[in-house]
Write an enzyme that holds these catalytic residues in place. Structure first.
Site, PDB file in Angstrom:
ATOM      1  N   LYS A  17       7.084   4.155  11.500  1.00 26.93           N
ATOM      2  CA  LYS A  17       7.652   5.454  11.151  1.00 26.93           C
ATOM      3  C   LYS A  17       8.835   5.595  12.282  1.00 26.93           C
ATOM      4  O   LYS A  17       9.752   6.173  11.876  1.00 26.93           O
ATOM      5  CB  LYS A  17       6.486   6.638  11.072  1.00 26.93           C
ATOM      6  CG  LYS A  17       5.814   6.510   9.867  1.00 26.93           C
ATOM      7  CD  LYS A  17       5.431   8.020   9.436  1.00 26.93           C
ATOM      8  CE  LYS A  17       4.805   8.077   7.899  1.00 26.93           C
ATOM      9  NZ  LYS A  17       3.643   8.271   7.810  1.00 26.93           N
ATOM     10  N   LYS A  30       6.328   0.840  -4.271  1.00 32.54           N
ATOM     11  CA  LYS A  30       5.261   1.855  -4.161  1.00 32.54           C
ATOM     12  C   LYS A  30       5.597   3.342  -4.522  1.00 32.54           C
ATOM     13  O   LYS A  30       6.664   3.660  -4.295  1.00 32.54           O
ATOM     14  CB  LYS A  30       4.707   1.802  -2.774  1.00 32.54           C
ATOM     15  CG  LYS A  30       3.391   2.507  -2.588  1.00 32.54           C
ATOM     16  CD  LYS A  30       3.021   2.522  -1.128  1.00 32.54           C
ATOM     17  CE  LYS A  30       1.704   3.512  -1.110  1.00 32.54           C
ATOM     18  NZ  LYS A  30       1.664   4.054   0.067  1.00 32.54           N
ATOM     19  N   LYS A  40       7.066  10.003  -2.616  1.00 36.16           N
ATOM     20  CA  LYS A  40       8.227  11.064  -2.782  1.00 36.16           C
ATOM     21  C   LYS A  40       9.274  10.739  -1.846  1.00 36.16           C
ATOM     22  O   LYS A  40      10.107  10.984  -2.451  1.00 36.16           O
ATOM     23  CB  LYS A  40       7.347  12.354  -2.293  1.00 36.16           C
ATOM     24  CG  LYS A  40       6.969  12.513  -1.018  1.00 36.16           C
ATOM     25  CD  LYS A  40       6.248  13.749  -0.544  1.00 36.16           C
ATOM     26  CE  LYS A  40       5.814  13.850   0.954  1.00 36.16           C
ATOM     27  NZ  LYS A  40       4.691  13.004   1.102  1.00 36.16           N
TER      28      LYS A  40
END
Ligand code: TRP
Ligand code: SF4
Length: 331
Positions: free
Chosen positions: A114, A196, A199
């Protein structure tokens, strides 16, 4: 017989999508029958990456509650609660923070990924590095035996187990339980672009989407790119509509579609229409219940508040044991 305890959480960082329903929720619902289940909205976790804009957190929390109840989570069987309504999570997080070596956090793959991928905000924060410690606190407070999570969370579970052992070795008191991850056997649902479903990829079919919106999204899915005209023969293996059929259509019919596509007996538009029909059928009962709870958000909030009061009793008991072990108990 004492039932094993299950705990899992969902971040309230956005609306839930079909992947959340098939990948996690349906599995949570099934587990209610054989385990003592605790499920919670991880709203503090959601702040770790969204601290710059928290305007939707409350709305996301109720939305999660609505979807949970629509999917069949039952407050009579499971404890459904909200992390921020059970302050013991924060207290245990602080205490675990005192004994967590920094390298254990710096080596987390999800953290490193991340940090590399999310560039539009500063994630070099205490809270984001400590994310897995808070998650460990969530799990340890309830002495959960099993934690249903996806592949990406396995390392956080391993850290939790490490912290349990570390705590026991330091304080010579066995307070916690070493939790095991419970992976569901679910078929992977792709997003409408084949990646995948997520959102953040803008490729999700949301549980709150109307039937019309869902159908529009399905009709927009890119099929076999080699199949330009109706009489071109297709290859279902590279087609994302086919990937959806494998989940929402009967095995028999999937076989038929496979050969009909290869022989150009079926056109992509008809193939998609058939998918919209099957999806609508599969989602029918969910949609109905969703509409019911959507119109009764006060009731949903009340269920989460009551669940949180129940959860707090369990959490407070564990925290008492922790404070005892740490020799700071004044209660
Ligand atoms: N990190 C989890 C996720 O993103 C959410 C979560 C927070 C969680 N606390 C938890 C999951 C405790 C299981 C147990 O999916
Ligand atoms: Fe995909 Fe169906 Fe078109 Fe074949 S017929 S390419 S499976 S949409």
């Amino acid at each position: 017989m004492i039932k094993e305890r299950v705990l899992s959480g969902m971040q309230s960082s956005g609306r839930l999508h079909l992947g959340n329903l098939l990948g996690a929720l349906e599995n949570w619902v099934a587990m209610q029958e054989s385990y003592e289940c605790f499920y919670f909205v991880a709203d503090w976790h959601a702040i770790s990456t969204n601290y710059q804009d928290t305007s939707e957190l409350r709305q996301n929390m109720v939305d999660i509650g609505v979807n949970w109840l629509a999917a069949g989570l039952n407050p009579e069987k499971s404890t459904l609660f909200v992390q921020s309504l059970v302050p013991q999570h924060a207290v245990l997080y602080v205490l675990l923070g005192m004994i967590t070596p920094l390298p254990w956090l710096e080596r987390m793959v999800s953290y490193k990924e991340k940090m590399e991928n999310i560039k539009d905000r500063n994630l070099y924060t205490h809270g984001f590095l400590g994310y897995p410690v808070l998650q460990a606190a969530d799990i340890m407070l309830y002495k959960a035996n099993l934690v249903p999570v996806g592949q990406d969370q396995l390392q956080h579970l391993e850290l939790t187990r490490d912290l349990v052992r570390h705590f026991h070795e330091l304080y010579k008191k066995k307070v916690f339980v070493e939790p095991k991850a419970k992976m569901a056997k679910v078929k992977k649902l792709p997003g409408i672009d084949g990646r995948k479903m997520s959102k953040s990829y803008n490729n999700a079919i949301f549980l709150s989407d109307s039937k019309k919106d869902r159908n529009k999204k399905i009709m927009s899915i890119v099929t076999d790119p080699q199949r330009v005209r109706r009489d071109d023969k297709g290859n279902p293996d590279v087609c994302n509509v086919y990937a959806f059929h494998k989940i929402f259509t009967s095995a028999q019919r999937v076989k038929e579609i496979d050969s009909a596509c290869r022989d150009a007996f079926i056109g992509c538009v008809d193939c998609k229409k058939e998918l919209t029909k099957n999806l609508a059928e599969r989602m029918g009962p969910f949609d109905e219940k969703r509409a019911y709870f959507e119109a009764r958000k006060d009731e949903v909030n009340e269920i989460l508040r009551e669940g949180s009061a129940k959860a707090e009793k369990v959490a407070a008991k564990t925290l008492g044991e922790v404070e005892n072990a740490l020799n700071i108990s004044v209660r």
